[in-house]
Write a protein that holds these residues in place. Sequence first.
Motif, PDB file in Angstrom:
ATOM      1  N   GLY A  10      26.888  56.095  87.684  1.00  0.00           N
ATOM      2  CA  GLY A  10      27.318  55.290  86.545  1.00  0.00           C
ATOM      3  C   GLY A  10      26.295  55.270  85.428  1.00  0.00           C
ATOM      4  O   GLY A  10      25.476  56.175  85.277  1.00  0.00           O
ATOM      5  N   GLU A  11      26.326  54.193  84.666  1.00  0.00           N
ATOM      6  CA  GLU A  11      25.492  54.071  83.466  1.00  0.00           C
ATOM      7  C   GLU A  11      24.058  53.624  83.769  1.00  0.00           C
ATOM      8  O   GLU A  11      23.166  53.821  82.953  1.00  0.00           O
ATOM      9  N   LYS A  12      23.835  53.005  84.916  1.00  0.00           N
ATOM     10  CA  LYS A  12      22.510  52.471  85.252  1.00  0.00           C
ATOM     11  C   LYS A  12      21.723  53.455  86.123  1.00  0.00           C
ATOM     12  O   LYS A  12      22.244  54.487  86.527  1.00  0.00           O
ATOM     13  N   ALA A  30      27.790  59.969  84.524  1.00  0.00           N
ATOM     14  CA  ALA A  30      28.299  59.392  83.281  1.00  0.00           C
ATOM     15  C   ALA A  30      27.342  59.690  82.131  1.00  0.00           C
ATOM     16  O   ALA A  30      26.176  59.297  82.170  1.00  0.00           O
ATOM     17  N   GLN A  33      23.280  59.815  81.801  1.00  0.00           N
ATOM     18  CA  GLN A  33      22.698  59.291  83.040  1.00  0.00           C
ATOM     19  C   GLN A  33      21.383  60.014  83.313  1.00  0.00           C
ATOM     20  O   GLN A  33      21.326  61.245  83.292  1.00  0.00           O
ATOM     21  N   GLN A  49      26.486  61.035  72.286  1.00  0.00           N
ATOM     22  CA  GLN A  49      25.970  61.520  73.567  1.00  0.00           C
ATOM     23  C   GLN A  49      26.380  62.967  73.806  1.00  0.00           C
ATOM     24  O   GLN A  49      25.593  63.765  74.313  1.00  0.00           O
ATOM     25  N   SER A  99      35.005  53.254  79.801  1.00  0.00           N
ATOM     26  CA  SER A  99      33.592  53.592  79.990  1.00  0.00           C
ATOM     27  C   SER A  99      33.477  54.997  80.582  1.00  0.00           C
ATOM     28  O   SER A  99      34.403  55.500  81.212  1.00  0.00           O
ATOM     29  N   GLN A 100      32.335  55.601  80.375  1.00  0.00           N
ATOM     30  CA  GLN A 100      32.105  56.936  80.919  1.00  0.00           C
ATOM     31  C   GLN A 100      32.066  56.906  82.441  1.00  0.00           C
ATOM     32  O   GLN A 100      32.492  57.859  83.091  1.00  0.00           O
ATOM     33  N   GLN A 101      31.589  55.813  83.014  1.00  0.00           N
ATOM     34  CA  GLN A 101      31.567  55.748  84.478  1.00  0.00           C
ATOM     35  C   GLN A 101      32.988  55.643  85.031  1.00  0.00           C
ATOM     36  O   GLN A 101      33.280  56.178  86.098  1.00  0.00           O
ATOM     37  N   CYS A 121      26.487  51.945  88.954  1.00  0.00           N
ATOM     38  CA  CYS A 121      27.631  51.558  88.118  1.00  0.00           C
ATOM     39  C   CYS A 121      27.372  50.188  87.509  1.00  0.00           C
ATOM     40  O   CYS A 121      27.026  49.241  88.209  1.00  0.00           O
ATOM     41  N   ASP A 122      27.545  50.129  86.222  1.00  0.00           N
ATOM     42  CA  ASP A 122      27.344  48.885  85.490  1.00  0.00           C
ATOM     43  C   ASP A 122      28.608  48.043  85.607  1.00  0.00           C
ATOM     44  O   ASP A 122      29.633  48.374  85.023  1.00  0.00           O
ATOM     45  N   GLU A 128      34.718  45.529  82.777  1.00  0.00           N
ATOM     46  CA  GLU A 128      34.426  46.745  83.537  1.00  0.00           C
ATOM     47  C   GLU A 128      34.701  46.530  85.024  1.00  0.00           C
ATOM     48  O   GLU A 128      35.246  47.394  85.692  1.00  0.00           O
TER      49      GLU A 128
END
Length: 181
Positions: A10-12, A30, A33, A49, A99-101, A121-122, A128
């Motif tokens: 995910g984003e994190k 994502a 990342q 991005q 979201s991208q994730q 994953c955020d 979300e």
Amino acid sequence: MLKEQIFVYGEKLVIPAAAEFAKNHTVIAAGLQKNARTAQYICVNDALQLDRLMSNTPTDAQILAPRQLYAKYVFHTGIECLPNFEDLQPYVWDPHAVSQQLLCVAMAAWMGAEVIYLFGCDTDDSKESENLRAMITLYSNIEFVHVYKDQYKNDLKNLKNLKNFTVLDQPQFKQRMKSHG
């Protein structure tokens, strides 16, 4: 027979244990990342991005973008158009707005994953978390496993009652990988 297991980054930040086992699995990351080095696919729906990824791809990963963004780079190598995700059309699916994730989760499901491991994953945003719940509910034949680093977060409490959703900490994940491949 082993189940098709796909790792979604995910984003994190992603836990170190994910990278340890990533070489044996398909990895979908994502956007930008930080752990995309081990990914075979990078899903992106953000124009800035995508520009950064196309000018400096972190790996040999295939970049996947929605049709409108893909059109900008159609003649470049290393980028492909995301599928239409026909099964998501009744839900007014907009690959540019999610979201991208979530794009990564949709891609993993489209690829036929039987188990989707979620790393980094955020889910802090309640929207979300609800979107993820909708995906897990829609794909009830897929097992979703959220792997966290240190502490289980309460933002996933609305997912705990889903039969196809599991939460593991890092040691539990390692044990599962060693016993199930």
